[in-house]
Scaffold this active site. Sequence first.
Site, PDB file in Angstrom:
ATOM      1  N   VAL A 166       0.842  -1.201   0.000  1.00 20.79           N
ATOM      2  CA  VAL A 166       0.000   0.000   0.000  1.00 20.79           C
ATOM      3  C   VAL A 166       0.876   1.250   0.000  1.00 20.79           C
ATOM      4  O   VAL A 166       0.584   2.232  -0.687  1.00 20.79           O
ATOM      5  CB  VAL A 166      -0.963   0.002   1.198  1.00 20.79           C
ATOM      6  CG1 VAL A 166      -1.874   1.225   1.142  1.00 20.79           C
ATOM      7  CG2 VAL A 166      -1.791  -1.273   1.223  1.00 20.79           C
ATOM      8  N   ASP A 167       1.956   1.232   0.756  1.00 20.48           N
ATOM      9  CA  ASP A 167       2.889   2.353   0.742  1.00 20.48           C
ATOM     10  C   ASP A 167       3.476   2.561  -0.652  1.00 20.48           C
ATOM     11  O   ASP A 167       3.601   3.689  -1.125  1.00 20.48           O
ATOM     12  CB  ASP A 167       4.029   2.105   1.739  1.00 20.48           C
ATOM     13  CG  ASP A 167       3.676   2.537   3.150  1.00 20.48           C
ATOM     14  OD1 ASP A 167       2.925   3.512   3.308  1.00 20.48           O
ATOM     15  OD2 ASP A 167       4.158   1.901   4.103  1.00 20.48           O
TER      16      ASP A 167
END
Length: 363
Positions: A166-167
């Site tokens: 997600v980062d």
Amino acid sequence: MTGALDGLLIADFGRVLAGPYATMLLADLGAEVVKIERPGSGDDTRQWGPPFDADGVATYFQAVNRNKRSLALDLRDESDRAQAAALVSRADVVVENLLPGGMDRLGLGYDDVRATNPGVVYCSVTGFGRDSSLPGYDLVVQAVGGLMSMTGPRPGEPTRAGVAVVDVITGLHAAVGILAALRHRDRTGEGQRVEVDLMSCLLSSLVNQSSGYLLAGAVPQAMGNRHPSLVPYEVFQARDKPIVIACGNDRQFRSLAEVLGQPDLADDERYATNPQRVAHREELVPVVNDLLAAADAQDWYERMSAVGVPAGPVNDLAEAFAYAEGVGLSPIVECAGVRQVANPIGLSATPATYRSAPPALGG
């Protein structure tokens, strides 16, 4: 060599992964990036280990901070804060991922910066948007954003992805947003605010799963390595190790059946079309698995690839780099003596450059 973003100055207040990944991509393309860090300790990821490299530096930090200069400033100190204000007043881009309101309290928020630098592109990365004070940790967002519910061996066993995906996705969206805002500035002279948050980026990146819910009310569940809409599309067991087969259409399945020595499978009414194969998944998968036991994964991979069936052995990371090199890619670069993963963006006239290794704190 001239980079696509040569002459661009980025003040990078990003920490950990999403922000630093975005600014490293832009630095590779020629931008000058000044990374603001806490004196004494710096970015949290400087201590995120093991593993550490031969010089004792956390390899996590090394992953996303090449081509940057480090400036150690205590933003609670008036003199250091004045240095930061001077930097952002002349920067083309500011990137920050403090908790919402953090930069405003320091006098370095978007409204403060654009008052002296109206052309600034100011990118804020948050966990859940500017109105939420919840911290944005990748694991938490994978959980509350639904990704873990559909990842894992079966329902009831939620599993995180093996990297902070997600980062990374958010960093990519940040880079796209920054470039779009710079293009707008090129045309109009106007800067603007760019906002990305981990939650929204994840929901967008769930693509077909999000669409299936929104348009058909389908709430996906964990299916292990299976695909909800394609068969065969999962991990199988060859004689020596696992192998992935990913048939995306009926032609590929027919070719697979021929490679497996069972061409009649493609004519069986249960398996002739993909919707039928999905309906009869539990019957077909064991048949394919039994046939694969006759040879090693590499042998099957070569035979399937020769007839256009997407397949590949399940590699560990060392094997993955070797595989990439074997298919003609150049996944590894030397950056001032530090081995790094190459920037994956290929540009014919202004390719990525590797000018400096990840900096020492304040260097």
